[in-house]
Design a protein around this motif. Sequence first.
Motif, PDB file in Angstrom:
ATOM      1  N   SER A   7      -6.664  -1.868  13.656  1.00 23.82           N
ATOM      2  CA  SER A   7      -6.676  -2.794  12.529  1.00 23.82           C
ATOM      3  C   SER A   7      -7.819  -3.792  12.592  1.00 23.82           C
ATOM      4  N   VAL A  23      -2.884  -5.397   5.967  1.00 26.73           N
ATOM      5  CA  VAL A  23      -1.836  -6.302   6.449  1.00 26.73           C
ATOM      6  C   VAL A  23      -1.262  -5.758   7.753  1.00 26.73           C
ATOM      7  N   TYR A  24      -0.670  -6.654   8.524  1.00 26.13           N
ATOM      8  CA  TYR A  24      -0.177  -6.304   9.862  1.00 26.13           C
ATOM      9  C   TYR A  24       1.162  -6.985  10.095  1.00 26.13           C
ATOM     10  N   LEU A  39       8.715  -8.061   6.425  1.00 29.89           N
ATOM     11  CA  LEU A  39       8.108  -6.923   5.734  1.00 29.89           C
ATOM     12  C   LEU A  39       7.852  -7.268   4.276  1.00 29.89           C
ATOM     13  N   ILE A  68       4.520  -9.408   3.908  1.00 25.34           N
ATOM     14  CA  ILE A  68       3.214  -8.740   3.948  1.00 25.34           C
ATOM     15  C   ILE A  68       3.004  -7.822   2.751  1.00 25.34           C
ATOM     16  N   LEU A  69       4.121  -7.338   2.146  1.00 22.57           N
ATOM     17  CA  LEU A  69       3.988  -6.430   1.009  1.00 22.57           C
ATOM     18  C   LEU A  69       3.854  -7.186  -0.316  1.00 22.57           C
ATOM     19  N   PRO A 122      -1.063  -4.412  -0.434  1.00 20.17           N
ATOM     20  CA  PRO A 122      -2.290  -4.054   0.300  1.00 20.17           C
ATOM     21  C   PRO A 122      -2.579  -2.551   0.256  1.00 20.17           C
ATOM     22  N   ILE A 161      -1.504  -0.619   5.639  1.00 17.54           N
ATOM     23  CA  ILE A 161      -0.357  -1.361   6.163  1.00 17.54           C
ATOM     24  C   ILE A 161      -0.108  -0.950   7.608  1.00 17.54           C
ATOM     25  N   LEU A 197       2.413  -1.486  10.769  1.00 12.89           N
ATOM     26  CA  LEU A 197       3.779  -1.938  11.024  1.00 12.89           C
ATOM     27  C   LEU A 197       4.159  -1.663  12.474  1.00 12.89           C
ATOM     28  N   LEU A 210       7.829   2.702   1.444  1.00 14.88           N
ATOM     29  CA  LEU A 210       6.607   3.150   2.102  1.00 14.88           C
ATOM     30  C   LEU A 210       6.133   4.491   1.537  1.00 14.88           C
ATOM     31  N   LYS A 231      -2.012   4.627  -0.691  1.00 17.05           N
ATOM     32  CA  LYS A 231      -2.100   3.603   0.353  1.00 17.05           C
ATOM     33  C   LYS A 231      -1.747   4.216   1.707  1.00 17.05           C
ATOM     34  N   VAL A 268      -0.345   4.015   5.650  1.00 20.82           N
ATOM     35  CA  VAL A 268       0.639   3.295   6.465  1.00 20.82           C
ATOM     36  C   VAL A 268       0.570   3.816   7.901  1.00 20.82           C
TER      37      VAL A 268
END
Length: 560
Positions: A345, A376-377, A441, A444-445, A449, A452, A454, A473, A481, A483
Amino acid sequence: MDLLRMENVGFKYVGCSSPVLEDISFKVKRGDFLVVIGASGSGKSTLLRLLKRELVTNGETSGKIYFEDRLISDLSDQEAASKIGYVMQDPEAQIVTDKVWSELAFGLENIGVPRDVIRSRIGEMANYFGIHNWYQKDVADLSGGQKQLLNLASILVMQPEIVVLDEPTAQLDPIASLDFLRTLQRINTELNTTIIMAEHYLEEVFGMADNIMIINEGTTELYSSPLEAANLLLKDEKRAESLPSPIRLHHLFENKEKIPFTISDGIQMMTSQFGQQEIMKQPVEQKSNDKPKKTIISLKHVSFKYGRLESDILHDVTLDIYEGEIFSILGGNGAGKSTLMKVMSGLALPYQGKVTINGKKVKPKSKHVVYGHEVVYLPQQPLSMFVKESVKADYESFLKTMGYTNIEESINGIADWFNISHLLEQHPYDLSGGELQLVALGKILLLDPDIIFLDEPTKGVDTQNKNKIAQLLKEFSDKGKTVIIVTHDVDFSAKLSSRCGLFFDRQMISISDPVTFFSNNYFYTTPVNKMVKTYLPKVVTFDQAKGSWLVIKKREDCNE
C-alpha cells in the motif's frame, strides 16, 4: 451447588437510553463448558465483563451475580483476581511485561504468593503448555498464537475456578486457533476448570460445549444443550449459517443419523452417506475470465526489514495484483502478512525492489498515491482510527478533512448498508469488537476508494454481517475496484476471493483461485472441504456443496 449464578441481571451504559442486557438469568456448575453466542452487539462481551468486576465499564447494573453462593461484589480483591480468570480477544491487549517468565509471574506476585510457590507453579504451568521452550523469550518475539497461549497460562497459574474468554481465537491463524481450543478442552476435562466463552466461529467449540447460551438483543433466547441450540438455529436459514459445517451438511443431506458436531463426526457422516462410491467430479462449474488483466499493484523483487540489523520480513517478493480482483493473503501468526500489506500500500517502503501502484513507483511522500480518495487501509487494530467522542462525529470530521460536502448523505448511506445507525452516537470505546470492526470498515468505505486494503476485516464479526461485508466487497470488485485482504478466516476467503496466496518464509507461495488453493491444502482449508474431500474434492464452500448435492440428487432421480 452452582459455581456461578446470575439472577435477573441487566446493564445500561452511561448516556444510553436503553439497556444492552436485560433480565439475564442462568446457572453454571463446576466443570461446565459454556459457549455464549449471538450477533455482534447483542451484549456478549458486556455479559462476560460483568463476571470480572475489574473490567466492568461505567454504567448501571441491575440484578445479582453469585459466585459460590456469594455476591461477586463481596469477594475480596485477591479472590476476585485469582478465582475468576479472563482472556481477552486481542492477545496483545492483556500482556503487561516484556518477558515470558515475567508475564507468568506477574499475577502471582501481585496477590502476594511466596516466591518458592511462584517458581513451582510457573514451572508446572510452563511444562503443561510447552512454554518451557520459549520461557526466556521477549514477549515481542512471540507469534499471536503463543501470546494468546501465554495469556491463558498466566491466568491458569493463578489456579482459577472459572476462565472467561471473549472470542480468544479471533486473531489466530487456523492452526494456532485449533491448538488453543484443544488446550482449553484439556483444561476443562483434565483440571475440571469451568469455561465460559463467547465465540462467533463455532466450528470447533460447538462440540466441546456442555451448554450453549444464545443472546438475542440483550436477553437470553436459549440456554440448553448444543443439540437444542442447533435445532433452534436450523429453523432460520440465515441464522443457520452460523452453525458448524458438520451440522449444516447433515441438514443439507437430510441425513437420518445422529447430528455430527465435529469434523471427525462429519467425515463419518459422509462415509455413511456415500458409502464406497467412486470419487465424484466437481459438478459446480468455476467461472473463467479470459479478459486481459490490468495490473494495479506490482511488487518486483521486494525486500523489507524494520531495522538495519534486523532480519528480512519480506525477501525478494514478486507479485502482481489485478484491477477488480479480491486477493486474499493467508498464513501463520507473525509470518509478515500485515507487513506485506503495508509495503503493497506504500505505507512502508522496501530497502530493495520496486512497488508500483497504477503504474507509478511508490516513493517517500509519493504524491501520485492519493490516500483516502484512491487508496484506503483498514488496520488490524481499528480503534486507532477513531479520535472523536462518537462514531458520527468521527465520520463527520473525517469527511470534512477529505473535502467532502455531502456529509450527511454519505454517513446515512453507509450506516444503512451496515445497519450501524444505532451505533453512530456511541463512543467508539464502548463498542464490541464486531461493532468496532463494522464502523471502522464503514469509515474507510465512505470515500468510495479504488483500492482497498483490509487487515482482518471479519475479526469479531458475526456470520450475517460477514455475508454483508462479502456482498459489499463483491460489488466493489464488480465496479473494477481492487480489494486486498489479510485474513485468518478461511471460509470468508474461500467464498469471496478471486485469488488466494499463502505467505510463508518471507514470500508469497501457492497463489491460485480459491478452489485450487483450498482443495490442495490439508490444514489451510475449509471445514467443508475437510469433510467432503474424499467424495467432492473440489468443493470448498457450503454453497458449492449445496450445488453439488442438487446435481447428485438429480442424477439419482434420473437413475431410478
